[in-house]
Write a protein that holds these residues in place. Structure first.
Motif, PDB file in Angstrom:
ATOM      1  N   SER A 167       0.658  -1.252  -0.066  1.00  0.00           N
ATOM      2  CA  SER A 167       0.152   0.057   0.053  1.00  0.00           C
ATOM      3  C   SER A 167       0.836   1.146  -0.023  1.00  0.00           C
ATOM      4  O   SER A 167       1.934   1.378   0.531  1.00  0.00           O
ATOM      5  CB  SER A 167      -1.015  -0.009   1.099  1.00  0.00           C
ATOM      6  OG  SER A 167      -1.738   1.216   1.041  1.00  0.00           O
ATOM      7  N   ALA A 168       0.367   2.190  -0.762  1.00  0.00           N
ATOM      8  CA  ALA A 168       1.057   3.604  -0.635  1.00  0.00           C
ATOM      9  C   ALA A 168       0.038   4.452  -0.479  1.00  0.00           C
ATOM     10  O   ALA A 168      -0.861   4.471  -1.720  1.00  0.00           O
ATOM     11  CB  ALA A 168       2.057   3.633  -1.906  1.00  0.00           C
ATOM     12  N   GLY A 169      -0.102   5.437   0.253  1.00  0.00           N
ATOM     13  CA  GLY A 169      -1.169   6.627   0.180  1.00  0.00           C
ATOM     14  C   GLY A 169      -2.330   6.129   0.789  1.00  0.00           C
ATOM     15  O   GLY A 169      -3.293   7.266   0.717  1.00  0.00           O
ATOM     16  N   THR A 170      -2.471   5.217   1.686  1.00  0.00           N
ATOM     17  CA  THR A 170      -3.840   4.769   1.857  1.00  0.00           C
ATOM     18  C   THR A 170      -3.826   4.920   3.542  1.00  0.00           C
ATOM     19  O   THR A 170      -4.794   5.292   4.195  1.00  0.00           O
ATOM     20  CB  THR A 170      -4.314   3.238   1.661  1.00  0.00           C
ATOM     21  OG1 THR A 170      -4.250   3.201   0.321  1.00  0.00           O
ATOM     22  CG2 THR A 170      -5.395   2.921   2.321  1.00  0.00           C
ATOM     23  N   PHE A 171      -2.908   4.708   4.247  1.00  0.00           N
ATOM     24  CA  PHE A 171      -2.505   4.682   5.554  1.00  0.00           C
ATOM     25  C   PHE A 171      -2.083   6.334   5.800  1.00  0.00           C
ATOM     26  O   PHE A 171      -0.955   6.374   6.133  1.00  0.00           O
ATOM     27  CB  PHE A 171      -1.919   3.789   6.392  1.00  0.00           C
ATOM     28  CG  PHE A 171      -2.240   2.314   6.103  1.00  0.00           C
ATOM     29  CD1 PHE A 171      -3.260   1.920   6.923  1.00  0.00           C
ATOM     30  CD2 PHE A 171      -1.892   1.379   5.180  1.00  0.00           C
ATOM     31  CE1 PHE A 171      -3.827   0.560   7.015  1.00  0.00           C
ATOM     32  CE2 PHE A 171      -2.390   0.176   5.042  1.00  0.00           C
ATOM     33  CZ  PHE A 171      -3.259  -0.191   5.988  1.00  0.00           C
ATOM     34  N   THR A 172      -2.961   7.346   5.845  1.00  0.00           N
ATOM     35  CA  THR A 172      -2.641   8.597   5.859  1.00  0.00           C
ATOM     36  C   THR A 172      -3.957   9.218   6.400  1.00  0.00           C
ATOM     37  O   THR A 172      -4.701   8.895   6.624  1.00  0.00           O
ATOM     38  CB  THR A 172      -2.196   8.899   4.422  1.00  0.00           C
ATOM     39  OG1 THR A 172      -1.595  10.335   4.719  1.00  0.00           O
ATOM     40  CG2 THR A 172      -3.174   9.172   3.594  1.00  0.00           C
ATOM     41  N   HIS A 173      -3.640  10.630   6.606  1.00  0.00           N
ATOM     42  CA  HIS A 173      -4.557  11.616   6.893  1.00  0.00           C
ATOM     43  C   HIS A 173      -5.911  11.518   6.072  1.00  0.00           C
ATOM     44  O   HIS A 173      -5.910  11.417   4.826  1.00  0.00           O
ATOM     45  CB  HIS A 173      -4.031  12.999   7.051  1.00  0.00           C
ATOM     46  CG  HIS A 173      -2.734  13.271   7.547  1.00  0.00           C
ATOM     47  ND1 HIS A 173      -2.592  13.189   8.843  1.00  0.00           N
ATOM     48  CD2 HIS A 173      -1.637  13.280   7.001  1.00  0.00           C
ATOM     49  CE1 HIS A 173      -1.134  13.161   9.243  1.00  0.00           C
ATOM     50  NE2 HIS A 173      -0.552  13.372   8.107  1.00  0.00           N
ATOM     51  N   GLY A 174      -6.984  11.076   7.029  1.00  0.00           N
ATOM     52  CA  GLY A 174      -8.357  11.221   6.307  1.00  0.00           C
ATOM     53  C   GLY A 174      -8.664   9.800   5.526  1.00  0.00           C
ATOM     54  O   GLY A 174      -9.392   9.743   4.892  1.00  0.00           O
ATOM     55  N   HIS A 175      -7.728   8.841   5.742  1.00  0.00           N
ATOM     56  CA  HIS A 175      -8.073   7.572   5.156  1.00  0.00           C
ATOM     57  C   HIS A 175      -8.024   6.526   5.955  1.00  0.00           C
ATOM     58  O   HIS A 175      -9.090   6.448   6.793  1.00  0.00           O
ATOM     59  CB  HIS A 175      -6.912   7.349   3.844  1.00  0.00           C
ATOM     60  CG  HIS A 175      -7.006   8.210   2.514  1.00  0.00           C
ATOM     61  ND1 HIS A 175      -6.654   9.459   2.646  1.00  0.00           N
ATOM     62  CD2 HIS A 175      -7.554   7.886   1.334  1.00  0.00           C
ATOM     63  CE1 HIS A 175      -6.931  10.021   1.372  1.00  0.00           C
ATOM     64  NE2 HIS A 175      -7.530   9.226   0.502  1.00  0.00           N
ATOM     65  N   LEU A 176      -6.902   5.635   6.247  1.00  0.00           N
ATOM     66  CA  LEU A 176      -6.842   4.610   7.080  1.00  0.00           C
ATOM     67  C   LEU A 176      -6.162   4.595   8.217  1.00  0.00           C
ATOM     68  O   LEU A 176      -4.990   5.147   8.072  1.00  0.00           O
ATOM     69  CB  LEU A 176      -6.609   3.241   6.419  1.00  0.00           C
ATOM     70  CG  LEU A 176      -7.827   2.705   5.512  1.00  0.00           C
ATOM     71  CD1 LEU A 176      -6.981   1.547   4.627  1.00  0.00           C
ATOM     72  CD2 LEU A 176      -9.074   2.428   6.077  1.00  0.00           C
ATOM     73  N   GLY A 177      -6.696   4.199   9.466  1.00  0.00           N
ATOM     74  CA  GLY A 177      -5.599   4.142  10.509  1.00  0.00           C
ATOM     75  C   GLY A 177      -5.233   3.021  10.686  1.00  0.00           C
ATOM     76  O   GLY A 177      -5.408   1.937   9.731  1.00  0.00           O
TER      77      GLY A 177
END
Length: 183
Positions: A98-108
């Motif tokens: 994954s790149a860019g999914t575990f980030t602000h406003g997405h996934l914790g």
């Protein structure tokens, strides 16, 4: 316009780092699951390292899934909300990325345990987590729980740039690439 405006325009190199991290891991044979696949940037980068890799993608956005399908880099693409029940996703993955999914406003960190459950023993992970998001949302504690439960090996964290620096506003943005093995 996501690829041209965002990825190319801002010098988004994060997917290249994820693909390189995966390429450096010995993994069992089998498919790869691209979590939050978006338009398919990570899959395209993986194919640069390993042409013919079998990759499935999952994303919450049907529009992004449509763009990813146009690249021809995936065996299967699924629309799913990983903040809810995603038990219907296939299992048997040899790697998750994954790149860019575990980030602000997405996934914790909450979906991590479930995603690990979709992998075969010995599978590997190369998951990017925005550095600020990692600290603010308890990723370390979530990973520690998975290690303590003998579900994953202790993760290795490598801090990498998200962008190549051409966009001054985001030149210092970094992420951790978490690599670990599924028990």
């Amino acid at each position: 316009h996501y690829d041209s405006t965002f990825a190319d325009g801002l010098g988004y190199v994060y997917p290249l780092g994820i693909a390189a991290a995966l390429a450096g891991l010995k993994r069992p044979p089998g498919p790869i699951l691209d979590i939050g696949c978006g338009t398919g940037l990570v899959a395209a980068a993986i194919h640069d390292h390993r042409p013919g890799a079998v990759i499935d993608g999952v994303d919450i956005s049907p529009e992004m899934i449509d763009r990813a399908a146009e690249k021809g880099a995936y065996r299967d693409l699924t629309v799913a909300d990983l903040t809810g029940d995603f038990s219907h996703l296939p299992t048997g993955y040899a790697a998750i990325v994954s790149a860019g999914t575990f980030t602000h406003g997405h996934l914790g960190p909450e979906p991590l345990a479930g995603l690990v459950g979709h992998c075969v023993p010995g599978a590997v992970a190369a998951l990017g987590v925005n550095s600020a998001h990692f600290a603010a949302h308890g990723f370390e504690a979530a990973l520690d729980r998975l290690v303590a439960a003998d579900r994953i090996s202790p993760p290795v964290l490598k801090e990498v740039p998200i962008y190549d620096g051409r966009d001054a506003a985001h030149a210092g943005d970094t992420a951790f690439i978490l690599t670990f093995r599924v028990a």
